[in-house]
Design a protein around this motif. Structure first.
Motif, mmCIF file in Angstrom:
data_model
loop_
_atom_site.group_PDB
_atom_site.id
_atom_site.type_symbol
_atom_site.label_atom_id
_atom_site.label_comp_id
_atom_site.label_asym_id
_atom_site.label_seq_id
_atom_site.Cartn_x
_atom_site.Cartn_y
_atom_site.Cartn_z
ATOM 1 N N SER A 59 0.931 -1.203 0.055
ATOM 2 C CA SER A 59 -0.076 -0.018 -0.044
ATOM 3 C C SER A 59 1.094 1.078 0.007
ATOM 4 N N LEU A 60 2.090 1.367 0.623
ATOM 5 C CA LEU A 60 2.853 2.304 0.816
ATOM 6 C C LEU A 60 3.427 2.544 -0.781
ATOM 7 N N ARG A 61 4.034 1.675 -1.252
ATOM 8 C CA ARG A 61 4.482 1.662 -2.613
ATOM 9 C C ARG A 61 3.523 2.133 -3.765
ATOM 10 N N LEU A 62 2.326 1.700 -3.568
ATOM 11 C CA LEU A 62 1.184 2.203 -4.659
ATOM 12 C C LEU A 62 0.896 3.690 -4.125
ATOM 13 N N GLU A 63 0.911 4.141 -2.982
ATOM 14 C CA GLU A 63 0.601 5.601 -2.935
ATOM 15 C C GLU A 63 1.652 6.345 -3.345
ATOM 16 N N ALA A 64 2.965 5.770 -3.162
ATOM 17 C CA ALA A 64 4.113 6.582 -3.899
ATOM 18 C C ALA A 64 4.340 6.394 -5.342
ATOM 19 N N GLY A 65 3.353 5.619 -5.766
ATOM 20 C CA GLY A 65 3.558 5.548 -7.357
ATOM 21 C C GLY A 65 4.625 4.753 -7.794
ATOM 22 N N LEU A 66 5.144 3.807 -6.983
ATOM 23 C CA LEU A 66 6.262 3.141 -7.361
ATOM 24 C C LEU A 66 5.967 1.819 -7.811
ATOM 25 N N CYS A 67 6.863 1.372 -8.991
ATOM 26 C CA CYS A 67 6.517 0.111 -9.667
ATOM 27 C C CYS A 67 6.833 -1.149 -8.978
ATOM 28 N N LEU A 68 6.044 -2.220 -8.935
ATOM 29 C CA LEU A 68 6.468 -3.521 -8.623
ATOM 30 C C LEU A 68 6.799 -4.262 -10.049
ATOM 31 N N TYR A 69 7.961 -4.670 -9.823
ATOM 32 C CA TYR A 69 8.638 -5.510 -10.995
ATOM 33 C C TYR A 69 7.778 -6.993 -11.262
ATOM 34 N N GLY A 70 7.398 -7.133 -12.417
ATOM 35 C CA GLY A 70 6.558 -8.298 -12.704
ATOM 36 C C GLY A 70 5.059 -8.056 -12.547
ATOM 37 N N HIS A 71 4.757 -6.728 -12.233
ATOM 38 C CA HIS A 71 3.110 -6.371 -12.162
ATOM 39 C C HIS A 71 3.222 -4.987 -12.978
ATOM 40 N N ASP A 72 3.829 -4.148 -12.585
ATOM 41 C CA ASP A 72 3.496 -2.839 -13.189
ATOM 42 C C ASP A 72 4.684 -2.567 -14.394
ATOM 43 N N ILE A 73 5.598 -3.180 -14.310
ATOM 44 C CA ILE A 73 6.871 -3.220 -15.255
ATOM 45 C C ILE A 73 7.513 -4.599 -15.485
ATOM 46 N N ASP A 74 7.872 -4.924 -16.637
ATOM 47 C CA ASP A 74 8.350 -6.304 -16.856
ATOM 48 C C ASP A 74 9.388 -6.165 -17.971
ATOM 49 N N THR A 75 9.939 -7.342 -18.640
ATOM 50 C CA THR A 75 10.789 -7.081 -19.725
ATOM 51 C C THR A 75 10.436 -6.581 -21.000
ATOM 52 N N LYS A 76 9.098 -6.441 -21.063
ATOM 53 C CA LYS A 76 8.410 -5.819 -22.157
ATOM 54 C C LYS A 76 8.040 -4.612 -22.013
ATOM 55 N N THR A 77 8.066 -3.743 -21.114
ATOM 56 C CA THR A 77 7.796 -2.465 -20.853
ATOM 57 C C THR A 77 8.850 -1.604 -20.967
ATOM 58 N N THR A 78 8.729 -0.465 -21.702
ATOM 59 C CA THR A 78 10.031 0.388 -21.939
ATOM 60 C C THR A 78 9.785 1.644 -20.540
ATOM 61 N N PRO A 79 10.708 2.187 -20.648
ATOM 62 C CA PRO A 79 10.719 3.323 -19.457
ATOM 63 C C PRO A 79 9.792 4.318 -19.832
ATOM 64 N N VAL A 80 9.552 4.687 -21.015
ATOM 65 C CA VAL A 80 8.507 5.716 -21.327
ATOM 66 C C VAL A 80 7.178 5.182 -21.239
ATOM 67 N N GLU A 81 7.038 4.049 -21.392
ATOM 68 C CA GLU A 81 5.596 3.335 -21.334
ATOM 69 C C GLU A 81 5.172 3.279 -19.505
ATOM 70 N N GLY A 82 6.453 2.993 -19.098
ATOM 71 C CA GLY A 82 6.212 2.808 -17.516
ATOM 72 C C GLY A 82 6.145 4.330 -16.650
ATOM 73 N N ALA A 83 6.360 5.355 -17.505
ATOM 74 C CA ALA A 83 6.348 6.727 -16.754
ATOM 75 C C ALA A 83 7.681 6.733 -16.089
#
Length: 199
Positions: A59-83
């Motif tokens: 909940s803390l990392r979600l409030e801070a807008g921080l990505c969780l690898y494997g969920h919000d970003i992965d090997t198919k996500t670019t830094p631009v797409e991931g904001a």
């Protein structure tokens, strides 16, 4: 505090101040799995620390807008797409010369097809990972990657990917939570901002 980690001291990978909260520094410590129990017991013995579950961290990392690898970003996500374009040094954005630079520099210039955004569902229903996101005209435009209750904002919050042309802050969306169609709005990240200690 005076904790001696007898057989783990050489295995600490990082001790990094994360945030300032009520004048206390919170540290992140990475060690080998087999040393975790001993370290935890030592900390509990010499301090007023208390154990919490992964849900609190999430909940803390979600409030801070921080990505969780494997969920919000992965090997198919670019830094631009991931904001996460802020993580690319300015010189690299101008000259390239790194793995994937052709795609990433094109996305910086011409915008990506999708992008990670914050979402605030209306009411109290929580949109979990996998929830489909629709525009007001019922077109599917994305999906939720993380969602939960934000204690600091006292309501449900989520992150996910939507079509770039639907990503403007304040855009109304519809979330399909099980069989319920829930109204929501694209929100600026982070949901809650606290000053961090930078080292």
């Amino acid at each position: 505090f005076p904790v001696t980690i007898y057989n783990a001291v050489d295995n600490i990978l990082k001790v990094k101040p994360l945030q300032e909260s009520t004048k206390k520094i919170i540290n992140e410590v990475s060690i080998k799995n087999e040393d975790a129990q001993e370290l935890t017991q030592d900390i509990m013995r010499v301090s007023d620390a208390k154990l919490i579950g992964l849900g609190a961290r999430d909940s803390l990392r979600l409030e801070a807008g921080l990505c969780l690898y494997g969920h919000d970003i992965d090997t198919k996500t670019t830094p631009v797409e991931g904001a996460l374009s802020w993580a690319i040094p300015k010189a690299k954005k101008e000259k390239g010369g790194f793995l994937g630079d052709k795609i990433i520099l094109d996305q910086i210039k011409n915008k990506p097809k999708k992008i990670r955004v914050g979402i605030k569902p209306e009411g109290k229903i929580i949109a979990r990972e996998g929830t489909k996101i629709f525009s007001n005209d019922q077109k599917e435009i994305g999906h939720v990657t993380s969602g939960g209750f934000g204690p600091s904002v006292n309501g449900p919050i989520a992150m996910g990917y939507v079509d770039y042309d639907q990503s403007k802050e304040g855009t109304k969306v519809i979330l399909k939570v099980r069989e319920n169609m829930v109204q929501g709005v694209i929100s600026k990240l982070p949901f809650y901002k606290k000053s961090y200690v930078k080292n």
